[in-house]
Design a protein around this motif. Structure first.
Motif, mmCIF file in Angstrom:
data_model
loop_
_atom_site.group_PDB
_atom_site.id
_atom_site.type_symbol
_atom_site.label_atom_id
_atom_site.label_comp_id
_atom_site.label_asym_id
_atom_site.label_seq_id
_atom_site.Cartn_x
_atom_site.Cartn_y
_atom_site.Cartn_z
ATOM 1 N N GLY A 1 4.850 17.262 -28.304
ATOM 2 C CA GLY A 1 3.797 17.723 -28.644
ATOM 3 C C GLY A 1 3.026 18.785 -27.651
ATOM 4 N N PHE A 2 3.198 19.831 -27.818
ATOM 5 C CA PHE A 2 2.537 20.811 -26.699
ATOM 6 C C PHE A 2 1.133 20.902 -26.566
ATOM 7 C CE2 PHE A 2 6.101 22.200 -23.559
ATOM 8 C CZ PHE A 2 6.340 20.843 -23.612
ATOM 9 N N ILE A 3 -0.183 20.832 -26.207
ATOM 10 C CA ILE A 3 -1.248 20.992 -26.209
ATOM 11 C C ILE A 3 -1.528 22.530 -25.585
ATOM 12 C CG2 ILE A 3 -3.725 20.739 -26.353
ATOM 13 C CD1 ILE A 3 -2.666 17.914 -27.487
ATOM 14 N N GLY A 4 -1.538 22.691 -26.325
ATOM 15 C CA GLY A 4 -2.353 24.771 -25.212
ATOM 16 C C GLY A 4 -0.794 25.537 -24.514
ATOM 17 N N ALA A 5 -0.890 26.499 -25.798
ATOM 18 C CA ALA A 5 0.238 28.304 -25.884
ATOM 19 C C ALA A 5 -0.306 28.701 -24.358
ATOM 20 C CB ALA A 5 0.299 28.765 -26.789
ATOM 21 N N SER A 6 0.267 28.320 -23.735
ATOM 22 C CA SER A 6 -0.066 28.445 -21.490
ATOM 23 C C SER A 6 1.633 29.089 -21.581
ATOM 24 C CB SER A 6 -1.070 27.298 -20.797
ATOM 25 O OG SER A 6 0.576 26.221 -20.467
ATOM 26 N N THR A 7 0.845 29.582 -20.058
ATOM 27 C CA THR A 7 2.016 30.369 -19.356
ATOM 28 C C THR A 7 2.810 29.261 -18.851
ATOM 29 O OG1 THR A 7 0.369 31.940 -18.635
ATOM 30 C CG2 THR A 7 2.308 32.527 -17.581
ATOM 31 N N GLU B 1 7.210 29.412 -19.415
ATOM 32 C CA GLU B 1 7.547 29.892 -18.009
ATOM 33 C C GLU B 1 8.317 28.624 -17.453
ATOM 34 O OE1 GLU B 1 5.227 31.644 -15.820
ATOM 35 O OE2 GLU B 1 5.521 33.498 -16.361
ATOM 36 N N HIS B 2 7.593 27.293 -18.218
ATOM 37 C CA HIS B 2 8.540 26.258 -17.082
ATOM 38 C C HIS B 2 8.595 25.065 -17.745
ATOM 39 C CE1 HIS B 2 8.453 28.152 -13.252
ATOM 40 N NE2 HIS B 2 7.012 28.107 -13.453
ATOM 41 N N ALA C 1 -1.972 32.254 -34.662
ATOM 42 C CA ALA C 1 -0.892 33.242 -34.022
ATOM 43 C C ALA C 1 -0.269 32.854 -33.266
ATOM 44 C CB ALA C 1 -1.827 34.747 -34.406
ATOM 45 N N ARG C 2 -1.082 32.570 -32.298
ATOM 46 C CA ARG C 2 -0.422 32.369 -30.916
ATOM 47 C C ARG C 2 0.151 31.308 -30.905
ATOM 48 N NH1 ARG C 2 -4.641 33.108 -27.884
ATOM 49 N NH2 ARG C 2 -5.442 30.697 -27.767
ATOM 50 N N ALA C 3 -0.053 30.446 -31.292
ATOM 51 C CA ALA C 3 1.267 29.044 -31.815
ATOM 52 C C ALA C 3 2.049 29.713 -32.771
ATOM 53 C CB ALA C 3 0.216 27.587 -32.532
ATOM 54 N N ALA C 4 2.032 29.699 -33.633
ATOM 55 C CA ALA C 4 2.792 30.444 -34.367
ATOM 56 C C ALA C 4 3.763 31.612 -33.383
ATOM 57 C CB ALA C 4 2.803 31.487 -35.546
ATOM 58 N N GLN C 5 3.362 32.461 -32.387
ATOM 59 C CA GLN C 5 4.053 33.196 -31.531
ATOM 60 C C GLN C 5 5.587 32.403 -30.436
ATOM 61 O OE1 GLN C 5 1.955 36.607 -29.327
ATOM 62 N NE2 GLN C 5 4.219 36.273 -28.364
ATOM 63 N N PHE C 6 4.641 31.203 -30.278
ATOM 64 C CA PHE C 6 5.100 30.471 -29.143
ATOM 65 C C PHE C 6 6.220 29.925 -29.590
ATOM 66 C CE2 PHE C 6 5.139 26.386 -26.191
ATOM 67 C CZ PHE C 6 5.226 27.174 -25.205
ATOM 68 N N ALA C 7 5.850 28.589 -31.258
ATOM 69 C CA ALA C 7 6.695 27.897 -32.354
ATOM 70 C C ALA C 7 8.397 29.392 -31.750
ATOM 71 C CB ALA C 7 6.550 28.333 -32.686
#
Ligand code: NDP
Length: 331
Positions: free
Chosen positions: A5-11, A15-16, A37-43
């Motif tokens: 599980g990722f916590i943080g929709a970070s750069t 990227e990595h 919204a940012r979580a959904a976009q990242f997913a």
């Protein structure tokens, strides 16, 4: 495979780290962000099945075995403590926390919960840094007396946010870059920094009293003196690590980076020659080592304790710059 599980929709996640988890043969099954919204976009972008704006919801999922935390620095501590309480293994970004007591609390909580804590000091996975460590250990340059880390770069406009404007989020080049530099030195030299003197600069990018450049000198336990130079404000520079011993020297160029690049030259009584390197993705190697460790084999590239020690040294640099005093680094 380990389900992450990722916590943080970070750069850095974008990227990595998603790529690193997959390259290492594991899966990212959930992403949590402060914003739905940012979580959904990242997913959507990364093909991750579950997105949430609740860290608790992510931690409640039985399919999540380990979490990778890459939120802003001020949030690492609370999120690691929550992950430990939920019984999840944690790979946390550097700097581990805002101060040493918080970082130590994170190590203690993970140990008490029986979960693994790693710090994502990716440079330990670089073929260049590993070659330096091996050569130093083998005595290739005799007794190491001095080290110099040049990590003055230009901060990409994409990440010119909290790093240069927000002290409360843990901004500043010392918490961001010097923490990597001292960790790299600890790794390569196999000794511990004991005291620091430093001066900072706030040239033109950083605001709110944050620094965007620093020069520090650290004395290590074996007497070695290290010069660490980090900045966000310099363009078209070369990063490097140099280690000078009583019998020879090592010069590693283009090695303070996220990419598997760079060279290492050894100069001794026989002359100068390049060291052969097998470059590989730094982050994928870090994930692979962490995953093996949680299956009972080996240890993460940088443990939680490494995160605490490297943070302590970076904060000693900050304190010295602020007070004008030489600062002892707690053992
Ligand atoms: P980012 O600024 O990209 O992301 C950090 C947090 O900021 C995210 O978790 C997100 O919060 C929030 N955020 C991101 N984009 C936006 C936006 N457009 N609007 C509002 N909030 C946003 O940071 P980095 O990826 O550069 O760094 C994250 C962590 O990783 C730091 O601790 C840093 O020190 C570390 N790092 C480590 C590296 C390494 O090589 N080991 C390299 C780079 C960074 P939310 O999750 O709530 O959405």
């Amino acid at each position: 495979p380990v389900r992450w599980g990722f916590i943080g929709a970070s750069t850095i996640a974008h990227e990595h780290m998603v790529n690193a988890v997959r390259l290492a043969g594991h899966e990212v099954v959930a992403i949590a962000s402060g914003s739905h919204a940012r979580a959904a976009q990242f997913a959507a972008e990364h093909g991750i099945p579950f997105a949430t704006d609740s860290v608790d919801a992510l931690l409640a999922r039985p399919d999540v075995e380990a979490v990778y935390i890459s939120s802003t620095n001020d949030r690492h501590c609370a999120q690691v403590l929550a992950a430990a309480a939920a019984g999840k293994h944690v790979l946390c970004e550097k700097p581990l926390a805002m101060d040493v007591p918080d970082a130590q609390r994170m190590v203690d909580a993970c140990r008490a919960a029986g979960v693994l804590l790693g710090t994502n000091h990716h440079l330990r996975n670089a073929a260049t840094h590993r070659a330096l460590r091996d050569l130093v250990r083998a005595g290739a340059i005799g007794k190491p007396l001095f080290a110099r880390v040049h990590h003055a770069v230009y901060l990409r406009p994409l990440v010119q946010g909290w790093r240069i404007h927000d002290p409360a989020a843990g901004g500043g080049v010392i918490r961001d870059i010097v923490v990597h530099d001292v960790d790299a030195l600890r790794f390569v030299l196999g000794s511990e920094p004991q005291e620091a003197v430093a001066m900072t600069q706030s040239a033109y990018l950083a605001t709110q009293g944050l620094e965007d450049g620093v020069m520090a000198v650290l004395r290590f336990s074996d007497g070695l003196l290290a010069h660490v130079h980090a900045a966000y404000t310099t363009r078209n520079t070369v990063t490097s690590i140099e280690i000078l011993g009583d019998q020879g020297s090592l010069v590693a160029r283009d090695v303070m980076t996220v990419q598997p690049v760079g060279s290492v030259m050894l100069r001794d009584a026989d002359g100068e020659r390049p060291v052969e390197l097998a470059q590989e993705n730094l982050y994928a190697r870090g994930v692979a080592l962490f995953a093996s460790a949680l299956r009972g084999q080996g240890a993460p590239a940088a443990t939680g304790e490494d995160g605490v020690r490297s943070l302590a040294a970076a904060l000693a640099v900050a304190e010295s710059a602020q007070t004008g005093q030489r600062v002892r680094i707690p053992a």
